[in-house]
Design a protein around this motif. Structure first.
Motif, PDB file in Angstrom:
ATOM      1  N   PHE A   1       0.819  -1.139  -0.065  1.00 34.97           N
ATOM      2  CA  PHE A   1       0.038   0.054  -0.122  1.00 34.97           C
ATOM      3  C   PHE A   1       0.747   1.153   0.114  1.00 34.97           C
ATOM      4  O   PHE A   1       0.655   2.165  -0.908  1.00 34.97           O
ATOM      5  CB  PHE A   1      -0.844   0.075   1.180  1.00 34.97           C
ATOM      6  CG  PHE A   1      -2.073  -1.052   1.171  1.00 34.97           C
ATOM      7  CD1 PHE A   1      -3.067  -1.105   0.238  1.00 34.97           C
ATOM      8  CD2 PHE A   1      -1.700  -2.130   2.183  1.00 34.97           C
ATOM      9  CE1 PHE A   1      -3.891  -1.872   0.344  1.00 34.97           C
ATOM     10  CE2 PHE A   1      -2.816  -3.311   2.128  1.00 34.97           C
ATOM     11  CZ  PHE A   1      -3.747  -3.201   1.260  1.00 34.97           C
ATOM     12  N   ILE A   2       1.698   1.269   1.067  1.00 33.96           N
ATOM     13  CA  ILE A   2       2.400   2.755   1.143  1.00 33.96           C
ATOM     14  C   ILE A   2       3.148   3.406   0.035  1.00 33.96           C
ATOM     15  O   ILE A   2       3.250   4.288  -0.329  1.00 33.96           O
ATOM     16  CB  ILE A   2       3.230   2.758   2.675  1.00 33.96           C
ATOM     17  CG1 ILE A   2       2.244   2.437   3.444  1.00 33.96           C
ATOM     18  CG2 ILE A   2       4.130   3.941   2.759  1.00 33.96           C
ATOM     19  CD1 ILE A   2       2.837   2.043   5.171  1.00 33.96           C
TER      20      ILE A   2
ATOM     21  N   PRO B   1       3.228   2.221  -3.238  1.00 34.81           N
ATOM     22  CA  PRO B   1       2.541   2.544  -4.514  1.00 34.81           C
ATOM     23  C   PRO B   1       1.654   3.948  -4.348  1.00 34.81           C
ATOM     24  O   PRO B   1       1.769   4.446  -5.110  1.00 34.81           O
ATOM     25  CB  PRO B   1       1.416   1.384  -4.502  1.00 34.81           C
ATOM     26  CG  PRO B   1       2.139   0.246  -3.959  1.00 34.81           C
ATOM     27  CD  PRO B   1       2.919   0.855  -2.843  1.00 34.81           C
ATOM     28  N   ILE B   2       0.864   4.357  -2.955  1.00 35.33           N
ATOM     29  CA  ILE B   2       0.207   5.223  -2.970  1.00 35.33           C
ATOM     30  C   ILE B   2       1.169   6.494  -2.981  1.00 35.33           C
ATOM     31  O   ILE B   2       0.922   7.557  -3.601  1.00 35.33           O
ATOM     32  CB  ILE B   2      -0.551   5.274  -1.402  1.00 35.33           C
ATOM     33  CG1 ILE B   2      -1.638   4.020  -1.811  1.00 35.33           C
ATOM     34  CG2 ILE B   2      -0.980   6.505  -1.223  1.00 35.33           C
ATOM     35  CD1 ILE B   2      -2.349   3.852  -0.259  1.00 35.33           C
ATOM     36  N   ALA B   3       2.318   6.368  -2.167  1.00 35.64           N
ATOM     37  CA  ALA B   3       3.319   7.578  -2.007  1.00 35.64           C
ATOM     38  C   ALA B   3       3.864   7.691  -3.575  1.00 35.64           C
ATOM     39  O   ALA B   3       3.846   8.866  -3.801  1.00 35.64           O
ATOM     40  CB  ALA B   3       4.279   7.076  -1.214  1.00 35.64           C
TER      41      ALA B   3
ATOM     42  N   GLY C   1       2.331   7.234  -6.239  1.00 30.75           N
ATOM     43  CA  GLY C   1       1.175   7.691  -7.197  1.00 30.75           C
ATOM     44  C   GLY C   1       1.043   9.203  -6.871  1.00 30.75           C
ATOM     45  O   GLY C   1       0.852   9.914  -7.670  1.00 30.75           O
ATOM     46  N   VAL C   2       0.934   9.227  -5.520  1.00 32.88           N
ATOM     47  CA  VAL C   2       0.550  10.786  -5.100  1.00 32.88           C
ATOM     48  C   VAL C   2       1.461  11.768  -5.630  1.00 32.88           C
ATOM     49  O   VAL C   2       1.132  12.777  -6.047  1.00 32.88           O
ATOM     50  CB  VAL C   2       0.388  10.944  -3.621  1.00 32.88           C
ATOM     51  CG1 VAL C   2       0.247  12.318  -3.116  1.00 32.88           C
ATOM     52  CG2 VAL C   2      -0.926  10.092  -3.320  1.00 32.88           C
TER      53      VAL C   2
END
Ligand code: PHE
Length: 470
Positions: free
Chosen positions: A455-456, A458-460, A462-463
């Motif tokens: 999670f962390i 890919p989200i980081a 991506g953001v």
């Protein structure tokens, strides 16, 4: 699916236990030396201080450190794990895992990103390596002693304005890299890392010692470690993220390639953390060596890629035995850049060998010469083409020369993209029990790592990407 690929000598046996036919690192130390040789390079000593200066200091450093801790280390573990589980060159390791875990073979795109990134990075990396070579002569000749900041700045501008000299040293650097890659044996070099890296560390400490006498050490420490978030921009966050990948040699499958030689009994987590801590330590030390000199001489922290070449020579010009220390320092910097350069050229050469069936000498020559030729565009970006911004019509890329674009596209886009793919592969598609076995962590620590890559990371990534596009 058939996994046998043409021209892949190391890939002929059964997939299980495939490590048996390749030599393994003799010890944990051998892996750490090779990985550190790749990670510690111009990124730590040349790039870290100048991007920190350009992005306002403390807040940028904090984001960079966070990126190392929460994104870099978990991705390094994932890369090493994929490499060791696959037991082959990155592209074939992924193919092997794809077959065992039933994944789509398209994941070998990770390898493709790495090959392209390495090739593009080496083209300008070699030009900067050339600057370091040129400064061996500059320091050894003693012409720096007692010079003013202006005179030192003029020596640097003189170098940049001379395409012929830049070409000469770029050629020498590239030849050094090609020589080792063509031979395919690096054991001697890896052993040298164990002596020369600590030596570089000691010389950095000597410069830090000198920097303490300038009276501006406190100001420099505050600049580096007191975050002022008003100075941090969205693009600064992207640069910090990209630099975390660049400096740890991640997103390029290098650690995957090295991991394939790691004996099974060695802890992936411990070795990854060790390499990351050494790498970060060298960068912070370089910052503490350079910024006191910047402030003491009224220089501009945001001076750009020339920063270390405008500050360190001042220190070497003033400290006792400065010519000796300076010469040694640049020799060691060349060595650090050399071991990194080798790991940048290796992926494409390995790919040409395995997939195109070329022999090592021919593939090294072919890839090396094309990369060298591309490097000439970076050389011209420093002088004749300094005002040429080919993609200047895109607001984010305004004023960026070819050299700037190559750096931006590789460090800030390609490497995080490669890292994102690695995170997605480990977090979402690979067999979880197999990864548990490979990493051999306590259940709590394994889950922490797993949640991070799932999670962390890919989200980081991506953001940061999305914010920068907007
Ligand atoms: N990590 C190296 C440095 O800091 C550069 C590098 C990037 C090497 C990616 C290999 C792969 O200088």
């Amino acid at each position: 699916m058939s996994v046998s690929s043409s021209g892949s000598a190391a890939y002929s046996g059964s997939l299980e236990g495939s490590n048996a036919q390749r030599g393994l690192w003799s010890s944990r130390l051998a892996f750490i030396l090779a990985a550190t040789g790749s990670a510690v390079g111009l990124g730590n000593i040349w790039k870290f201080p100048y991007v920190t200066g350009e992005n306002g200091g403390g807040a940028f450093v904090l984001v960079y450190l966070l990126c190392i801790a929460i994104i870099g280390i978990p991705i390094m573990m994932a890369e090493v794990m994929i490499g060791r589980r696959g037991g082959h060159s990155p592209v074939n390791s992924i193919k092997a895992i794809a077959q065992r875990d039933g994944l789509n073979p398209a994941w070998k795109l990770v390898g493709a990103v790495g090959i392209l990134a390495g090739f593009l990075i080496l083209s300008f990396y070699s030009v900067i390596g050339g600057w370091a070579i040129s400064y061996v002569g500059t320091t050894a000749s003693g012409q720096l002693s007692g010079q003013t900041a202006d005179a030192v700045g003029a020596i640097f501008s003189g170098l940049l304005s001379n395409p012929g000299t830049l070409l000469l040293w770029h050629t020498v650097f590239m030849a050094l890299v090609m020589l080792v890659v063509a031979k395919g044996v690096r054991s001697g070099l890896e052993r040298a890392v164990s002596i020369l890296m600590p030596a570089l560390f000691v010389l950095l400490l000597i410069v830090v010692g000198y920097a303490m006498t300038t009276g501006h050490f406190g100001q420099a420490a505050a600049f580096l470690f007191q975050p002022d978030f008003s100075k941090l921009t969205t693009s600064g966050v992207l640069v910090a993220l990209g630099h975390a990948f660049f400096t740890l040699s991640l997103g390029m499958a290098v650690m995957m390639a090295y991991g394939s030689y790691l004996p099974k009994k060695i802890s992936i987590a411990k070795t990854s953390i060790t390499v990351s801590v050494i790498d970060t330590g060298v960068a912070l030390l370089a910052g503490l060596a350079i910024f006191p000199i910047v402030f003491a001489n009224g220089l501009e922290p945001g001076a750009g890629p020339g920063l270390i070449f405008q500050t360190l020579p001042l220190a070497f010009g003033q400290m006792p035995m400065g010519s000796l220390f300076g010469t040694l320092f640049f020799v060691l910097l060349i060595f650090a850049a050399w071991t990194s350069g080798i790991s940048l050229l290796e992926p494409i050469v390995e790919w040409l060998e395995e997939q195109k069936g070329m022999n090592r000498t021919v593939s090294t020559l072919g890839a090396g010469v094309v990369c060298w030729a591309l490097g000439i565009t970076s050389i011209l970006s420093l002088n004749l083409w300094a005002d040429f911004a080919p993609l200047g019509f895109i607001p984010m890329l305004e004023g960026k020369t070819i050299f700037d674009l190559l750096d931006f596209f590789t460090a800030n886009i390609l490497l995080p993209l490669g890292g994102l793919l690695v995170a997605l592969m480990a977090g979402w598609v690979m067999s979880k029990p197999a990864m548990e076995k490979e990493l051999a962590l306590s259940p709590g620590t394994f889950n922490l790592w797993f949640v991070t890559v799932r999670f962390i990371t890919p989200i980081a990534v991506g953001v940061v990407f999305i914010y920068n596009l907007m």
